[in-house]
Write a protein that holds these residues in place. Structure first.
Motif, PDB file in Angstrom:
ATOM      1  N   GLN A 137      16.454  -3.353   0.562  1.00 56.15           N
ATOM      2  CA  GLN A 137      15.000  -3.347   0.513  1.00 56.15           C
ATOM      3  C   GLN A 137      14.456  -2.419   1.585  1.00 56.15           C
ATOM      4  O   GLN A 137      14.744  -2.581   2.772  1.00 56.15           O
ATOM      5  CB  GLN A 137      14.434  -4.755   0.727  1.00 56.15           C
ATOM      6  CG  GLN A 137      12.920  -4.825   0.749  1.00 56.15           C
ATOM      7  CD  GLN A 137      12.303  -4.335  -0.551  1.00 56.15           C
ATOM      8  OE1 GLN A 137      12.618  -4.856  -1.627  1.00 56.15           O
ATOM      9  NE2 GLN A 137      11.440  -3.332  -0.479  1.00 56.15           N
ATOM     10  N   LEU A 138      13.699  -1.419   1.162  1.00 54.89           N
ATOM     11  CA  LEU A 138      13.028  -0.546   2.117  1.00 54.89           C
ATOM     12  C   LEU A 138      11.747  -1.222   2.585  1.00 54.89           C
ATOM     13  O   LEU A 138      10.999  -1.786   1.785  1.00 54.89           O
ATOM     14  CB  LEU A 138      12.727   0.806   1.473  1.00 54.89           C
ATOM     15  CG  LEU A 138      12.126   1.884   2.372  1.00 54.89           C
ATOM     16  CD1 LEU A 138      12.632   3.276   1.968  1.00 54.89           C
ATOM     17  CD2 LEU A 138      10.601   1.861   2.339  1.00 54.89           C
ATOM     18  N   ALA A 139      11.487  -1.161   3.878  1.00 50.70           N
ATOM     19  CA  ALA A 139      10.302  -1.792   4.469  1.00 50.70           C
ATOM     20  C   ALA A 139       9.363  -0.732   5.017  1.00 50.70           C
ATOM     21  O   ALA A 139       9.769   0.133   5.786  1.00 50.70           O
ATOM     22  CB  ALA A 139      10.711  -2.758   5.582  1.00 50.70           C
ATOM     23  N   HIS A 140       8.096  -0.808   4.604  1.00 48.95           N
ATOM     24  CA  HIS A 140       7.062   0.064   5.171  1.00 48.95           C
ATOM     25  C   HIS A 140       5.678  -0.546   4.913  1.00 48.95           C
ATOM     26  O   HIS A 140       4.889  -0.007   4.129  1.00 48.95           O
ATOM     27  CB  HIS A 140       7.152   1.476   4.575  1.00 48.95           C
ATOM     28  CG  HIS A 140       6.366   2.485   5.365  1.00 48.95           C
ATOM     29  ND1 HIS A 140       5.890   3.659   4.815  1.00 48.95           N
ATOM     30  CD2 HIS A 140       5.963   2.499   6.668  1.00 48.95           C
ATOM     31  CE1 HIS A 140       5.245   4.345   5.730  1.00 48.95           C
ATOM     32  NE2 HIS A 140       5.279   3.660   6.865  1.00 48.95           N
ATOM     33  N   VAL A 143      20.440  -5.926   3.153  1.00 41.58           N
ATOM     34  CA  VAL A 143      20.022  -4.963   4.170  1.00 41.58           C
ATOM     35  C   VAL A 143      18.551  -4.640   3.936  1.00 41.58           C
ATOM     36  O   VAL A 143      18.184  -4.140   2.867  1.00 41.58           O
ATOM     37  CB  VAL A 143      20.855  -3.668   4.123  1.00 41.58           C
ATOM     38  CG1 VAL A 143      20.322  -2.660   5.146  1.00 41.58           C
ATOM     39  CG2 VAL A 143      22.329  -3.946   4.372  1.00 41.58           C
ATOM     40  N   PHE A 144      17.708  -4.949   4.903  1.00 40.93           N
ATOM     41  CA  PHE A 144      16.308  -4.529   4.912  1.00 40.93           C
ATOM     42  C   PHE A 144      16.193  -3.452   5.989  1.00 40.93           C
ATOM     43  O   PHE A 144      16.600  -3.676   7.135  1.00 40.93           O
ATOM     44  CB  PHE A 144      15.374  -5.682   5.269  1.00 40.93           C
ATOM     45  CG  PHE A 144      14.989  -6.573   4.123  1.00 40.93           C
ATOM     46  CD1 PHE A 144      15.906  -6.939   3.155  1.00 40.93           C
ATOM     47  CD2 PHE A 144      13.698  -7.062   4.024  1.00 40.93           C
ATOM     48  CE1 PHE A 144      15.559  -7.769   2.099  1.00 40.93           C
ATOM     49  CE2 PHE A 144      13.326  -7.903   2.980  1.00 40.93           C
ATOM     50  CZ  PHE A 144      14.251  -8.256   2.011  1.00 40.93           C
ATOM     51  N   ALA A 145      15.623  -2.291   5.661  1.00 40.94           N
ATOM     52  CA  ALA A 145      15.551  -1.213   6.643  1.00 40.94           C
ATOM     53  C   ALA A 145      14.276  -0.417   6.460  1.00 40.94           C
ATOM     54  O   ALA A 145      13.779  -0.253   5.345  1.00 40.94           O
ATOM     55  CB  ALA A 145      16.770  -0.294   6.514  1.00 40.94           C
ATOM     56  N   GLY A 146      13.752   0.074   7.578  1.00 45.69           N
ATOM     57  CA  GLY A 146      12.581   0.922   7.497  1.00 45.69           C
ATOM     58  C   GLY A 146      11.682   0.799   8.701  1.00 45.69           C
ATOM     59  O   GLY A 146      12.047   0.244   9.748  1.00 45.69           O
ATOM     60  N   ASP A 147      10.481   1.317   8.528  1.00 43.75           N
ATOM     61  CA  ASP A 147       9.430   1.248   9.538  1.00 43.75           C
ATOM     62  C   ASP A 147       8.620  -0.009   9.258  1.00 43.75           C
ATOM     63  O   ASP A 147       7.754  -0.019   8.387  1.00 43.75           O
ATOM     64  CB  ASP A 147       8.563   2.516   9.446  1.00 43.75           C
ATOM     65  CG  ASP A 147       7.314   2.441  10.307  1.00 43.75           C
ATOM     66  OD1 ASP A 147       7.223   1.528  11.157  1.00 43.75           O
ATOM     67  OD2 ASP A 147       6.426   3.303  10.137  1.00 43.75           O
ATOM     68  N   PHE A 148       8.894  -1.061  10.014  1.00 41.58           N
ATOM     69  CA  PHE A 148       8.225  -2.343   9.795  1.00 41.58           C
ATOM     70  C   PHE A 148       6.839  -2.385  10.442  1.00 41.58           C
ATOM     71  O   PHE A 148       6.107  -3.347  10.230  1.00 41.58           O
ATOM     72  CB  PHE A 148       9.078  -3.483  10.361  1.00 41.58           C
ATOM     73  CG  PHE A 148      10.259  -3.850   9.519  1.00 41.58           C
ATOM     74  CD1 PHE A 148      10.237  -4.983   8.706  1.00 41.58           C
ATOM     75  CD2 PHE A 148      11.411  -3.088   9.530  1.00 41.58           C
ATOM     76  CE1 PHE A 148      11.329  -5.345   7.934  1.00 41.58           C
ATOM     77  CE2 PHE A 148      12.520  -3.426   8.767  1.00 41.58           C
ATOM     78  CZ  PHE A 148      12.480  -4.562   7.956  1.00 41.58           C
ATOM     79  N   ASN A 149       6.504  -1.380  11.230  1.00 39.64           N
ATOM     80  CA  ASN A 149       5.236  -1.384  11.959  1.00 39.64           C
ATOM     81  C   ASN A 149       5.037  -2.693  12.718  1.00 39.64           C
ATOM     82  O   ASN A 149       3.920  -3.211  12.833  1.00 39.64           O
ATOM     83  CB  ASN A 149       4.061  -1.133  11.007  1.00 39.64           C
ATOM     84  CG  ASN A 149       3.872   0.343  10.711  1.00 39.64           C
ATOM     85  OD1 ASN A 149       3.828   1.163  11.622  1.00 39.64           O
ATOM     86  ND2 ASN A 149       3.805   0.691   9.443  1.00 39.64           N
ATOM     87  N   THR A 182       0.826  -1.197   0.000  1.00 40.09           N
ATOM     88  CA  THR A 182       0.000   0.000   0.000  1.00 40.09           C
ATOM     89  C   THR A 182       0.857   1.242   0.000  1.00 40.09           C
ATOM     90  O   THR A 182       0.532   2.255  -0.637  1.00 40.09           O
ATOM     91  CB  THR A 182      -0.920   0.001   1.237  1.00 40.09           C
ATOM     92  OG1 THR A 182      -1.612  -1.238   1.303  1.00 40.09           O
ATOM     93  CG2 THR A 182      -1.916   1.143   1.178  1.00 40.09           C
ATOM     94  N   MET A 183       1.971   1.200   0.729  1.00 43.48           N
ATOM     95  CA  MET A 183       2.947   2.286   0.743  1.00 43.48           C
ATOM     96  C   MET A 183       4.205   1.813   0.027  1.00 43.48           C
ATOM     97  O   MET A 183       4.481   0.607  -0.026  1.00 43.48           O
ATOM     98  CB  MET A 183       3.228   2.711   2.185  1.00 43.48           C
ATOM     99  CG  MET A 183       1.983   3.242   2.879  1.00 43.48           C
ATOM    100  SD  MET A 183       2.204   3.752   4.604  1.00 43.48           S
ATOM    101  CE  MET A 183       2.339   2.155   5.422  1.00 43.48           C
ATOM    102  N   GLY A 184       4.968   2.764  -0.501  1.00 41.33           N
ATOM    103  CA  GLY A 184       6.094   2.401  -1.344  1.00 41.33           C
ATOM    104  C   GLY A 184       7.176   1.627  -0.618  1.00 41.33           C
ATOM    105  O   GLY A 184       7.606   2.031   0.467  1.00 41.33           O
ATOM    106  N   MET A 185       7.633   0.534  -1.234  1.00 44.04           N
ATOM    107  CA  MET A 185       8.735  -0.261  -0.681  1.00 44.04           C
ATOM    108  C   MET A 185       9.719  -0.595  -1.798  1.00 44.04           C
ATOM    109  O   MET A 185       9.744  -1.714  -2.314  1.00 44.04           O
ATOM    110  CB  MET A 185       8.196  -1.529   0.001  1.00 44.04           C
ATOM    111  CG  MET A 185       7.381  -1.240   1.241  1.00 44.04           C
ATOM    112  SD  MET A 185       7.030  -2.688   2.284  1.00 44.04           S
ATOM    113  CE  MET A 185       5.651  -3.405   1.383  1.00 44.04           C
ATOM    114  N   PRO A 186      10.527   0.408  -2.219  1.00 41.37           N
ATOM    115  CA  PRO A 186      11.478   0.171  -3.313  1.00 41.37           C
ATOM    116  C   PRO A 186      12.617  -0.745  -2.903  1.00 41.37           C
ATOM    117  O   PRO A 186      12.941  -0.891  -1.725  1.00 41.37           O
ATOM    118  CB  PRO A 186      11.991   1.579  -3.624  1.00 41.37           C
ATOM    119  CG  PRO A 186      11.852   2.323  -2.329  1.00 41.37           C
ATOM    120  CD  PRO A 186      10.608   1.777  -1.686  1.00 41.37           C
ATOM    121  N   GLY A 187      13.225  -1.361  -3.901  1.00 48.78           N
ATOM    122  CA  GLY A 187      14.386  -2.215  -3.692  1.00 48.78           C
ATOM    123  C   GLY A 187      15.470  -1.887  -4.699  1.00 48.78           C
ATOM    124  O   GLY A 187      15.226  -1.253  -5.720  1.00 48.78           O
TER     125      GLY A 187
END
Length: 332
Positions: free
Chosen positions: A211-214, A246-252, A193-198
């Motif tokens: 990988q960005l996580a959101h 590396v996976f990084a971001g707001d994983f909620n 639903t929200m952008g998660m680019p790689g």
């Protein structure tokens, strides 16, 4: 003939004492029942339904109602309830222990890199993020909730230092950006639903998968969507276990959520745990660091050693930024 009569003051005292004991017993039972539902789901390795996923994020804080319930059991002399409360305390203590694998990679280091991730809350903290990036000089920057104005500001202010980027443009919370000092090759990323680019970064001649996580937060009416999007991140992590990642971001999500633990089960490791900073709250900033949940993460494959983690408080966002120094070792 004399007739014995009860002392009204004594009768009133006994009635009052019985009422107080009953109140304390019921209070303890209600507290224990609520905690037991959450602990039961944690034991069963499931996130359950609302409000369990929301409460699981704050699982260590369930020690407070459990301790209060134990106090009520002692005052009420309800010893069966005391056993119940002690059992809950034991389970909570067990689950508060860090989850996931640890261990340092072998072989000589081949590259050093610093990673920063920040949720800028609809772009409001963009200026604070730019200042932090200039001050801390990370090599990779993962930005969530970077809407159009934020995206334009990052291009204008940081392109010279970070000539490589991969983004999903969007308004509100949908936009996300990866900034890099290293050359990037775009990948499909993870749909959400929200952008998660790689992307794949060329780090001094070594490919590193980014990988960005959101995923969506576990809102009461969107728990299923939250689980599915975390599941997609899990599938992405499992798809390539050989390339440094590396996976990084707001994983909620925190380590107390089963859907997040599935990601760790692929072999990724939480850099905060590797540096002794697990359980450090990143959200919400109104109450951190005294109270909150760690839902922002930097996860790395076993080829990385995390040497230092810091939590940065930026203005105008409800998330603390996460900054980690990493050392890349050759893959075994």
């Amino acid at each position: 003939m004399d007739t014995a009569t009860a002392d009204p003051s004594t009768t009133g005292y006994e009635t009052g004492r019985t009422g107080r004991r009953r109140f304390r017993t019921w209070s303890a039972a209600l507290l224990f029942a609520g905690v037991s539902v959450v602990v039961g789901c944690r034991t069963a390795d499931t996130d359950g339904i609302t409000p369990v996923p929301q409460l699981l994020a704050f699982l260590p804080w369930l020690l407070v109602p459990t301790a209060a319930g134990l106090l009520f059991t002692v005052l009420a002399r309800w010893w069966t309830g005391a056993v119940w409360g002690v059992a809950l305390l034991g389970l909570l203590a067990w689950f508060i222990e860090p989850y996931g694998k640890t261990g340092d990679p072998s072989g000589p280091p081949v590259a050093e890199l610093r990673v920063l991730t920040s949720n800028v809350e609809f772009g409001r903290a963009t200026d604070a993020l730019i200042d932090a990036v200039r001050r801390e000089k990370p090599d990779l920057v993962f930005v969530q909730e970077c809407e159009y104005t934020c995206d334009a500001a990052l291009k204008r202010e940081l392109t010279d230092a970070y000539p490589h980027r991969q983004a999903v443009e969007g308004g509100g919370s949908e936009g996300s950006v990866i900034l890099s000092r290293f050359p990037l090759r775009a990948t499909d990323g993870v749909p959400g639903t929200m952008g998660m680019p790689g992307a794949v970064a060329d780090v001094d001649g070594h490919p590193v998968r980014l990988q960005l996580a959101h995923p969506m937060p576990p809102l009461p009416d969107r728990v299923g969507l939250w689980q599915r999007e975390l599941g997609r991140l899990r599938d992405a992590a499992a798809a390539d276990r050989d390339t440094p990642t590396v996976f990084a971001g707001d994983f909620n999500a925190s380590q107390d959520h089963a859907a997040f633990r599935r990601i760790l089960d692929t072999g990724l490791r939480d850099a905060s745990r590797l540096t002794g900073a697990d359980r450090t709250p990143t959200w919400p900033t109104r109450t951190t660091p005294a109270f909150g949940a760690q839902i922002d993460h930097i996860l790395v494959s076993k080829t990385f050693k995390a040497t230092r983690t810091r939590f940065l408080t930026l203005g105008d966002t409800d998330h603390r930024a996460l900054l980690t120094d990493l050392t890349l070792h050759p893959a075994r």
